[in-house]
Design an enzyme around this catalytic site. Structure first.
Site, PDB file in Angstrom:
ATOM      1  N   GLU A   1      44.943  39.989  38.307  1.00 28.55           N
ATOM      2  CA  GLU A   1      44.722  40.688  39.586  1.00 28.55           C
ATOM      3  C   GLU A   1      46.027  40.743  40.362  1.00 28.55           C
ATOM      4  O   GLU A   1      46.757  39.748  40.412  1.00 28.55           O
ATOM      5  CB  GLU A   1      43.676  39.929  40.407  1.00 28.55           C
ATOM      6  CG  GLU A   1      43.391  40.597  41.753  1.00 28.55           C
ATOM      7  CD  GLU A   1      42.442  39.789  42.627  1.00 28.55           C
ATOM      8  OE1 GLU A   1      41.223  39.893  42.423  1.00 28.55           O
ATOM      9  OE2 GLU A   1      42.926  39.057  43.514  1.00 28.55           O
TER      10      GLU A   1
ATOM     11  N   TYR B   1      29.033  35.776  41.912  1.00 27.24           N
ATOM     12  CA  TYR B   1      29.426  34.495  42.522  1.00 27.24           C
ATOM     13  C   TYR B   1      28.735  33.325  41.817  1.00 27.24           C
ATOM     14  O   TYR B   1      27.524  33.123  42.013  1.00 27.24           O
ATOM     15  CB  TYR B   1      29.065  34.534  44.024  1.00 27.24           C
ATOM     16  CG  TYR B   1      29.732  35.722  44.693  1.00 27.24           C
ATOM     17  CD1 TYR B   1      30.991  35.602  45.262  1.00 27.24           C
ATOM     18  CD2 TYR B   1      29.136  36.994  44.666  1.00 27.24           C
ATOM     19  CE1 TYR B   1      31.634  36.708  45.811  1.00 27.24           C
ATOM     20  CE2 TYR B   1      29.780  38.106  45.208  1.00 27.24           C
ATOM     21  CZ  TYR B   1      31.023  37.955  45.780  1.00 27.24           C
ATOM     22  OH  TYR B   1      31.663  39.057  46.298  1.00 27.24           O
TER      23      TYR B   1
END
Ligand code: FAD
Length: 291
Positions: free
Chosen positions: A16, A143
């Site tokens: 990322e 999550y």
């Protein structure tokens, strides 16, 4: 290439990056980072997008640059306070740059949040439904410890199903430091009928500054081994960095050994961090990430 197609053939290694707050020289520095990351042969690199507009500047251009240098970009798109017209403009721009993959998100809420803030796209699934018309391969966030706004993990998993129904083809998880949370999410999501790949996100600890970020960003549970490592090595930046990188490599080894479809490394714009991780996993990557 579409990430869902890559995932059908092999495990993915991805990183990322985020747009620098200032343009100019910082963008050039990021392009150097991208060159460093390319040498590690990632399957894709994701580019974050600040929901409030901060850290969003240049995000589409960075995704376009990745495409130009031969790396598959995954452009984050946040509904947040955007209007449909703004989402259309961004989607068209990404299309014109050849971007095929987006990570559809609601985005972080500002501290002074009001219901007005996300009135067009209150959830990632609303954004997915809206941008479906552009034909992107869409991913979404999940999550392992449950999203902070969900009362239980199971409420959150119900919402993961909505994201799949609205077009998500894969998930990338929030970072976690105890793999047991990832396996629990995987089991419970599968039991609930969520069958798309769930790529685990790992963020290597590289320094004390990093710790504050980890705590503020994700509220992840820090296991005792990890906390001990921080306490004992906190006086030695080099020992702490080495231990942090080894811990991330240990997490990744375990995830791959237990069948994860790939790994997404939160490299915080540091090619050296990614290089250190890859060098610790050379043979695993060579032998377990091939077609
Ligand atoms: P949602 O899917 O909308 O979920 C938020 C809450 O609402 C959850 O509790 C969920 O269970 C619930 N929910 C979801 N759908 C529904 C529904 N249809 N009805 C009712 N409730 C629902 N933030 C940024 O600003 N920019 C980024 O680039 C960025 N990248 C990220 C990348 C990854 C891999 C991850 C894990 C997070 C990222 N974030 C980013 C942070 C993210 O925006 C925040 O965690 C945010 O609080 C939630 O975003 P979401 O897309 O998961 O939201």
């Amino acid at each position: 290439m579409r990430i869902d197609e890559i995932l059908k053939k092999k495990r993915t290694l991805s990183f990322e990056v985020f747009p620098p707050k200032k343009g100019g020289g910082e963008i050039d520095k990021l392009f150097e980072t991208i060159d460093g990351l390319k040498a590690l042969n990632p399957d894709f690199i994701s580019v974050t997008y600040g929901a409030s507009g901060s850290n969003a500047r240049g995000a589409a251009e960075i995704a376009g640059r990745l495409k130009t240098v031969g790396i598959e970009p995954l452009a984050h798109v946040t509904g947040g306070p955007s209007t449909p017209a703004e989402i259309d403009a961004l989607s068209k721009k990404l299309k014109s740059l050849g971007v095929e993959n987006v990570l559809a998100l609601r985005g972080d809420k500002p501290s002074e949040y009001t219901a007005e803030y996300c009135k067009h796209f209150p959830h990632a699934s609303d954004l997915e439904s809206y941008i479906k018309k552009y034909g992107f391969c869409m991913g979404a966030a999940c999550y392992p410890e449950g999203h902070v706004e969900s009362a239980t993990l199971y409420d959150d998993i119900e919402n993961l199903k909505k994201k799949v129904d609205c077009g998500a083809a894969f998930f990338i998880t929030q970072m976690f430091y105890d793999n047991a949370y990832y396996y629990r999410l995987l089991n419970e999501a599968r039991r609930a009928g969520v069958n798309i790949p769930i790529i685990p996100g790992v963020m290597p600890l590289t320094g004390l500054k990093n710790i504050a970020k980890i705590k503020s960003m994700c509220g992840s549970t820090l296991p005792i081994e990890f906390r001990n490592m921080i306490e004992v090595y906190s006086g030695s930046p080099t020992a702490l960095k080495e231990a942090g990188l080894n811990y991330a490599a240990y997490q990744i080894n375990d995830l791959i050994a237990k069948g994860a479809p790939g790994v997404h490394v939160y490299t915080m714009n540091r090619a050296d961090t990614a290089t250190e991780i890859v060098s610790r996993l050379k043979n695993v990557l060579n032998e377990f990430f091939t077609d």
